[in-house]
Design an enzyme around this catalytic site. Structure first.
Site, mmCIF file in Angstrom:
data_model
loop_
_atom_site.group_PDB
_atom_site.id
_atom_site.type_symbol
_atom_site.label_atom_id
_atom_site.label_comp_id
_atom_site.label_asym_id
_atom_site.label_seq_id
_atom_site.Cartn_x
_atom_site.Cartn_y
_atom_site.Cartn_z
ATOM 1 N N ASP A 90 7.166 -8.798 33.510
ATOM 2 C CA ASP A 90 6.903 -8.894 32.074
ATOM 3 C C ASP A 90 7.863 -9.918 31.518
ATOM 4 O O ASP A 90 8.956 -10.109 32.066
ATOM 5 C CB ASP A 90 7.163 -7.552 31.375
ATOM 6 C CG ASP A 90 8.634 -7.364 31.098
ATOM 7 O OD1 ASP A 90 9.087 -7.706 29.986
ATOM 8 O OD2 ASP A 90 9.366 -6.901 31.990
ATOM 9 N N CYS A 136 -10.221 -21.201 29.219
ATOM 10 C CA CYS A 136 -10.004 -20.178 28.192
ATOM 11 C C CYS A 136 -10.726 -20.570 26.898
ATOM 12 O O CYS A 136 -11.202 -21.696 26.751
ATOM 13 C CB CYS A 136 -8.510 -19.968 27.941
ATOM 14 S SG CYS A 136 -7.749 -21.157 26.819
ATOM 15 N N CYS A 163 -8.381 -25.476 32.568
ATOM 16 C CA CYS A 163 -8.414 -24.115 32.009
ATOM 17 C C CYS A 163 -9.741 -23.858 31.302
ATOM 18 O O CYS A 163 -10.230 -24.708 30.568
ATOM 19 C CB CYS A 163 -7.256 -23.944 31.029
ATOM 20 S SG CYS A 163 -7.176 -22.325 30.260
ATOM 21 N N HIS A 170 -4.271 -19.405 25.031
ATOM 22 C CA HIS A 170 -4.175 -20.302 26.189
ATOM 23 C C HIS A 170 -3.058 -19.879 27.142
ATOM 24 O O HIS A 170 -3.278 -19.777 28.347
ATOM 25 C CB HIS A 170 -3.974 -21.768 25.773
ATOM 26 C CG HIS A 170 -3.603 -22.585 26.971
ATOM 27 N ND1 HIS A 170 -4.547 -22.933 27.921
ATOM 28 C CD2 HIS A 170 -2.401 -23.008 27.441
ATOM 29 C CE1 HIS A 170 -3.927 -23.557 28.914
ATOM 30 N NE2 HIS A 170 -2.633 -23.619 28.640
ATOM 31 N N CYS A 210 -9.180 -23.754 25.307
ATOM 32 C CA CYS A 210 -9.474 -25.016 26.013
ATOM 33 C C CYS A 210 -10.971 -25.325 26.017
ATOM 34 O O CYS A 210 -11.356 -26.493 26.103
ATOM 35 C CB CYS A 210 -8.939 -24.966 27.435
ATOM 36 S SG CYS A 210 -7.138 -24.931 27.464
ATOM 37 N N ASP A 269 9.093 0.502 28.215
ATOM 38 C CA ASP A 269 10.461 0.488 28.734
ATOM 39 C C ASP A 269 11.192 1.690 28.145
ATOM 40 O O ASP A 269 10.636 2.433 27.340
ATOM 41 C CB ASP A 269 11.151 -0.847 28.412
ATOM 42 C CG ASP A 269 11.294 -1.062 26.912
ATOM 43 O OD1 ASP A 269 10.944 -0.159 26.132
ATOM 44 O OD2 ASP A 269 11.753 -2.150 26.531
HETATM 45 ZN ZN LIG Z 1 -6.656 -22.752 28.091
#
Ligand SMILES: [Zn+2]
Length: 403
Positions: free
Chosen positions: A296, A336, A334, A365, A339, A120
């Site tokens: 963002d 990830c 999920c 996560h 998880c 920015d």
């Molecule tokens: Zn997750």
């Protein structure tokens, strides 16, 4: 309009045309193409090519304020699916300072992030953080929020600082205003933002910057006609992309949606459209429908550190006692790292003890959730079922609300 004003406008127009034609003579390392559009909404999916790699849009940029997305290393960000990150010019300019980052020829090597970076301009942080900031035609004079030292930030400075940071996308200096704002104040801020954008464009050209795109920022407060004027004057500058600024500054959510919905279609179709500082998962799903390509926000990272996890069935607060004996993953849908390997009960325990790993696992996560949400939206747009995707998303999130 009197004659001298017309002559002035003509002169300004020809100066801008001259600037635009000069900038087009060399090959530039930035390209945006729309791949598919939704037939029922304004949603679209596309590709941005930068000097540091490709970005599929719509895209969410995790915020790395001080040259780090808090709690994660770059390899983890990549594993979460992050394509581009945002870094804050104001913070990096004050600490560690451009001199330090110059030793690494830019932020990429300093922080070991190889993908695209957007920086920015620093204007928003001066507006929100710095003490005693004063705005004049020249730029911002302000005192550092760290040590009280005095600084002047001009449009030309911001281009040079971002050049040193080596970001793939840099932003023009703008004047953000608080909400609510009088019409005259909003009008003055947008006119100054346009004049500063012209100066940023000229500084970008004079410094022969070929591998960093320059985006303009639409202002105009909560006044639709001022937003139109701002978008129109910035479009004439033929910048590489356009952002909607001055949203999420305290206005009611309906107003934020209304302004984004009104402003996004005013921006050039063949350029990326970026909504700054937004937002929650629901904000993203709504605004992609308005035609936004980039976002963002600190929400996924900041909220993760406060124990709030986004899931496919709503938002949960891991601090809640009900999770103490919960052996299931944070989000069953999920895949990830968090998880796949840890339970809600363990995340609850880490959070209660304020263990450092809590910040990291929660952030992994939430970033993964955001990245997958964007990917799901890109797929839905490609298959032209975005409207159904939105309906399904709102239904699922509303059903479970905050646990
Ligand atoms: Zn997750």
């Amino acid at each position: 309009m009197n004659e001298s004003k017309q002559a002035h406008d003509r002169k300004q127009e020809s100066a801008i045309e001259q600037m635009n034609s000069k900038a087009k003579t060399k090959k530039f390392m930035f390209k945006f193409s729309v791949v598919a559009e939704s037939s029922e909404t304004r949603a679209r999916t596309g590709v941005i090519e930068t000097a540091s790699g490709r970005i599929e849009t719509p895209v969410f940029m995790p915020v790395g304020t001080l040259g780090t997305v808090k709690a994660l290393c770059p390899e983890e960000l990549v594993a979460c699916g992050a394509q581009i990150i945002l870094a804050n010019t104001y913070h990096l300019y004050l600490r560690p300072g451009v001199g330090v980052i110059d030793l690494y020829s830019g932020l990429h090597r300093f922080m070991n992030w190889k993908g695209p970076i957007l920086t920015d301009s620093g204007g928003f942080q001066v507006f929100s953080l710095a003490g005693m900031s004063k705005i004049t035609e020249i730029g911002y004079s302000f005192r550092s929020h760290i040590d009280g030292s005095s600084h002047l930030l001009t449009p030309e400075d911001t281009v040079l600082i971002q050049k040193s940071l080596g970001s793939d996308i840099m932003m023009c200096l703008d004047q953000c205003i608080a909400y609510p704002a009088e019409r005259k104040a909003a009008e003055n801020a947008l006119e100054l933002t346009t004049r500063w954008a012209e100066r940023c464009k000229e500084a970008h050209r004079q410094n022969e910057i070929m591998d960093q795109a320059l985006f303009g920022i639409v202002q105009g407060g909560m006044y639709k006609d001022l937003r139109e004027r701002s978008a129109k004057s910035l479009a004439r500058l033929d910048l590489h992309g356009y952002a909607v600024g001055g949203l999420s500054v305290g206005e009611p959510k309906e107003m934020m949606y209304e302004m984004a919905d009104h402003t996004l279609p005013l921006l050039p179709e063949h350029k990326p459209r970026y909504v700054m500082g937004v937002g929650s998962p629901a904000d993203l799903v709504t605004m992609v429908g308005y035609g936004a390509d980039m976002f963002d926000c600190v929400i996924p990272t900041r909220n993760a550190r406060n124990g709030q996890l986004f899931t496919s069935i709503g938002t949960i607060n891991i601090n809640n006692a009900r999770f103490k004996h919960d052996t299931g993953p944070a989000d069953p849908a999920c895949g990830c790292y968090t998880c796949s390997n840890y339970s809600r009960g363990y995340l609850h325990h880490l959070y209660r003890c304020r263990e450092l790993l809590s910040y990291r696992l929660n952030t992994i996560h939430n970033i993964s959730f955001y990245m997958r949400l964007m990917q799901d939206m890109r797929e839905a747009i490609k298959e032209d079922r975005f409207n159904a995707f939105q309906r399904d998303f709102y239904n699922r999130q509303a059903e479970f609300a905050i646990l």
